[in-house]
Motif scaffolding. Sequence first.
Motif, PDB file in Angstrom:
ATOM      1  N   GLN A  30       0.861  -1.177   0.000  1.00  0.00           N
ATOM      2  CA  GLN A  30       0.000   0.000   0.000  1.00  0.00           C
ATOM      3  C   GLN A  30       0.899   1.230   0.000  1.00  0.00           C
ATOM      4  O   GLN A  30       1.743   1.393   0.886  1.00  0.00           O
ATOM      5  CB  GLN A  30      -0.904   0.015   1.237  1.00  0.00           C
ATOM      6  CG  GLN A  30      -1.737   1.285   1.390  1.00  0.00           C
ATOM      7  CD  GLN A  30      -2.808   1.420   0.304  1.00  0.00           C
ATOM      8  OE1 GLN A  30      -3.490   0.450   0.002  1.00  0.00           O
ATOM      9  NE2 GLN A  30      -2.951   2.600  -0.252  1.00  0.00           N
ATOM     10  N   ILE A  31       0.747   2.073  -1.012  1.00  0.00           N
ATOM     11  CA  ILE A  31       1.528   3.309  -1.101  1.00  0.00           C
ATOM     12  C   ILE A  31       0.590   4.478  -0.869  1.00  0.00           C
ATOM     13  O   ILE A  31      -0.377   4.664  -1.610  1.00  0.00           O
ATOM     14  CB  ILE A  31       2.220   3.427  -2.477  1.00  0.00           C
ATOM     15  CG1 ILE A  31       3.037   2.165  -2.768  1.00  0.00           C
ATOM     16  CG2 ILE A  31       3.114   4.657  -2.514  1.00  0.00           C
ATOM     17  CD1 ILE A  31       3.672   2.151  -4.134  1.00  0.00           C
ATOM     18  N   LYS A  32       0.861   5.240   0.161  1.00  0.00           N
ATOM     19  CA  LYS A  32      -0.021   6.356   0.499  1.00  0.00           C
ATOM     20  C   LYS A  32       0.128   7.498  -0.496  1.00  0.00           C
ATOM     21  O   LYS A  32       1.189   7.673  -1.105  1.00  0.00           O
ATOM     22  CB  LYS A  32       0.309   6.871   1.902  1.00  0.00           C
ATOM     23  CG  LYS A  32       0.220   5.832   2.989  1.00  0.00           C
ATOM     24  CD  LYS A  32       0.790   6.391   4.267  1.00  0.00           C
ATOM     25  CE  LYS A  32       1.114   5.268   5.233  1.00  0.00           C
ATOM     26  NZ  LYS A  32       1.888   5.751   6.379  1.00  0.00           N
ATOM     27  N   GLN A  33      -0.922   8.272  -0.608  1.00  0.00           N
ATOM     28  CA  GLN A  33      -0.889   9.440  -1.488  1.00  0.00           C
ATOM     29  C   GLN A  33       0.206  10.400  -1.036  1.00  0.00           C
ATOM     30  O   GLN A  33       0.325  10.732   0.138  1.00  0.00           O
ATOM     31  CB  GLN A  33      -2.248  10.142  -1.477  1.00  0.00           C
ATOM     32  CG  GLN A  33      -2.350  11.264  -2.490  1.00  0.00           C
ATOM     33  CD  GLN A  33      -3.770  11.798  -2.575  1.00  0.00           C
ATOM     34  OE1 GLN A  33      -4.670  11.300  -1.932  1.00  0.00           O
ATOM     35  NE2 GLN A  33      -3.958  12.824  -3.370  1.00  0.00           N
ATOM     36  N   GLY A  34       1.050  10.835  -1.974  1.00  0.00           N
ATOM     37  CA  GLY A  34       2.130  11.755  -1.663  1.00  0.00           C
ATOM     38  C   GLY A  34       3.414  11.099  -1.194  1.00  0.00           C
ATOM     39  O   GLY A  34       4.416  11.777  -0.976  1.00  0.00           O
ATOM     40  N   GLU A  35       3.398   9.766  -1.063  1.00  0.00           N
ATOM     41  CA  GLU A  35       4.569   9.044  -0.575  1.00  0.00           C
ATOM     42  C   GLU A  35       5.509   8.696  -1.734  1.00  0.00           C
ATOM     43  O   GLU A  35       5.070   8.505  -2.865  1.00  0.00           O
ATOM     44  CB  GLU A  35       4.101   7.761   0.117  1.00  0.00           C
ATOM     45  CG  GLU A  35       5.189   6.956   0.793  1.00  0.00           C
ATOM     46  CD  GLU A  35       4.645   5.738   1.527  1.00  0.00           C
ATOM     47  OE1 GLU A  35       5.260   5.350   2.541  1.00  0.00           O
ATOM     48  OE2 GLU A  35       3.614   5.174   1.104  1.00  0.00           O
ATOM     49  N   LEU A  36       6.793   8.582  -1.434  1.00  0.00           N
ATOM     50  CA  LEU A  36       7.770   8.074  -2.388  1.00  0.00           C
ATOM     51  C   LEU A  36       8.256   6.737  -1.857  1.00  0.00           C
ATOM     52  O   LEU A  36       8.890   6.653  -0.795  1.00  0.00           O
ATOM     53  CB  LEU A  36       8.946   9.038  -2.549  1.00  0.00           C
ATOM     54  CG  LEU A  36      10.088   8.571  -3.474  1.00  0.00           C
ATOM     55  CD1 LEU A  36       9.580   8.261  -4.871  1.00  0.00           C
ATOM     56  CD2 LEU A  36      11.211   9.607  -3.531  1.00  0.00           C
ATOM     57  N   LEU A  37       7.919   5.661  -2.568  1.00  0.00           N
ATOM     58  CA  LEU A  37       8.280   4.313  -2.148  1.00  0.00           C
ATOM     59  C   LEU A  37       9.209   3.691  -3.184  1.00  0.00           C
ATOM     60  O   LEU A  37       9.007   3.848  -4.387  1.00  0.00           O
ATOM     61  CB  LEU A  37       7.031   3.444  -1.972  1.00  0.00           C
ATOM     62  CG  LEU A  37       7.295   2.018  -1.467  1.00  0.00           C
ATOM     63  CD1 LEU A  37       6.276   1.622  -0.395  1.00  0.00           C
ATOM     64  CD2 LEU A  37       7.267   0.995  -2.600  1.00  0.00           C
ATOM     65  N   SER A  38      10.210   2.980  -2.720  1.00  0.00           N
ATOM     66  CA  SER A  38      11.140   2.291  -3.612  1.00  0.00           C
ATOM     67  C   SER A  38      10.897   0.791  -3.558  1.00  0.00           C
ATOM     68  O   SER A  38      10.680   0.224  -2.490  1.00  0.00           O
ATOM     69  CB  SER A  38      12.587   2.577  -3.198  1.00  0.00           C
ATOM     70  OG  SER A  38      13.484   1.756  -3.931  1.00  0.00           O
ATOM     71  N   VAL A  39      10.931   0.164  -4.730  1.00  0.00           N
ATOM     72  CA  VAL A  39      10.991  -1.290  -4.825  1.00  0.00           C
ATOM     73  C   VAL A  39      12.455  -1.624  -5.085  1.00  0.00           C
ATOM     74  O   VAL A  39      13.004  -1.280  -6.131  1.00  0.00           O
ATOM     75  CB  VAL A  39      10.082  -1.827  -5.942  1.00  0.00           C
ATOM     76  CG1 VAL A  39      10.220  -3.341  -6.055  1.00  0.00           C
ATOM     77  CG2 VAL A  39       8.632  -1.458  -5.666  1.00  0.00           C
ATOM     78  N   LEU A  40      13.074  -2.269  -4.112  1.00  0.00           N
ATOM     79  CA  LEU A  40      14.517  -2.501  -4.114  1.00  0.00           C
ATOM     80  C   LEU A  40      14.801  -3.993  -4.186  1.00  0.00           C
ATOM     81  O   LEU A  40      14.165  -4.787  -3.495  1.00  0.00           O
ATOM     82  CB  LEU A  40      15.120  -1.913  -2.830  1.00  0.00           C
ATOM     83  CG  LEU A  40      16.587  -2.205  -2.528  1.00  0.00           C
ATOM     84  CD1 LEU A  40      17.498  -1.495  -3.518  1.00  0.00           C
ATOM     85  CD2 LEU A  40      16.929  -1.783  -1.089  1.00  0.00           C
ATOM     86  N   GLY A  41      15.762  -4.363  -5.011  1.00  0.00           N
ATOM     87  CA  GLY A  41      16.153  -5.760  -5.081  1.00  0.00           C
ATOM     88  C   GLY A  41      17.211  -5.992  -6.131  1.00  0.00           C
ATOM     89  O   GLY A  41      17.489  -5.121  -6.959  1.00  0.00           O
TER      90      GLY A  41
END
Length: 232
Positions: A30-41
């Motif tokens: 779940q990515i909140k509005q305004g958030e910056l999320l990274s998918v790392l691997g």
Amino acid sequence: MSGLTIDNLSMRFDLPDGGSVQALKDVTLQIKQGELLSVLGPSGCGKTTLLNIVAGFLAPTGGSVELNGKQVIEPSAERGMVFQDYALFPHLTAWQNACFGLRPGQDDSRAAWLLELLGLKGLDQRYPHQLSGGQKQRLALARALAPAPKLVLLDEPFSNLDVEVRLRLRSELSSVLQVCGATGLIVTHDPGEALAICDRVAVIRDGELHQCATPRDLVDSPASPFVGRFVL
């Protein structure tokens, strides 16, 4: 629900010999509005497959993706994409590239504002081959943001840049997204990059989500030996 919801996402690719490869296995985020999320691997872990499904380029074999409560089915102006190789149109000027995603009749003042915000003012009549790597990446970001998308997807956006430019641009990314009011999902194999600029980081290996947490929690309380080794 506002933001991006990825629920039990799975992706299987069939092989010519009759076998198959499971690229994603029941990934939920779940990515909140305004958030910056990274998918790392690491390379081949499924992170780019996940990004392409969220972009609408691929249809998953299981699970769902919703943006602000609406099912993601195909590419749309609600999602802007920044590609690893910039994917700029060589026959178009910087201004024409920045405006490319605008709908007919849509105000182009936002594109002009973005070019200034991203340090490209005065370069609008140059062609991509006349721009540096950093300027090309800024232009790719301006093009993605010009239609005012709710979500911006970034595929290894800094990997083709030299170290100095990469550090400068990645430090600017989160502030630019905040000014534009956009949610961001960035794919990277670089732990330093993810930990330095993202609100949260989702660590994936062999198509499975191992942990999604703040950078501090990932470092202080890794959920598995793999996460601990990979982020440090």
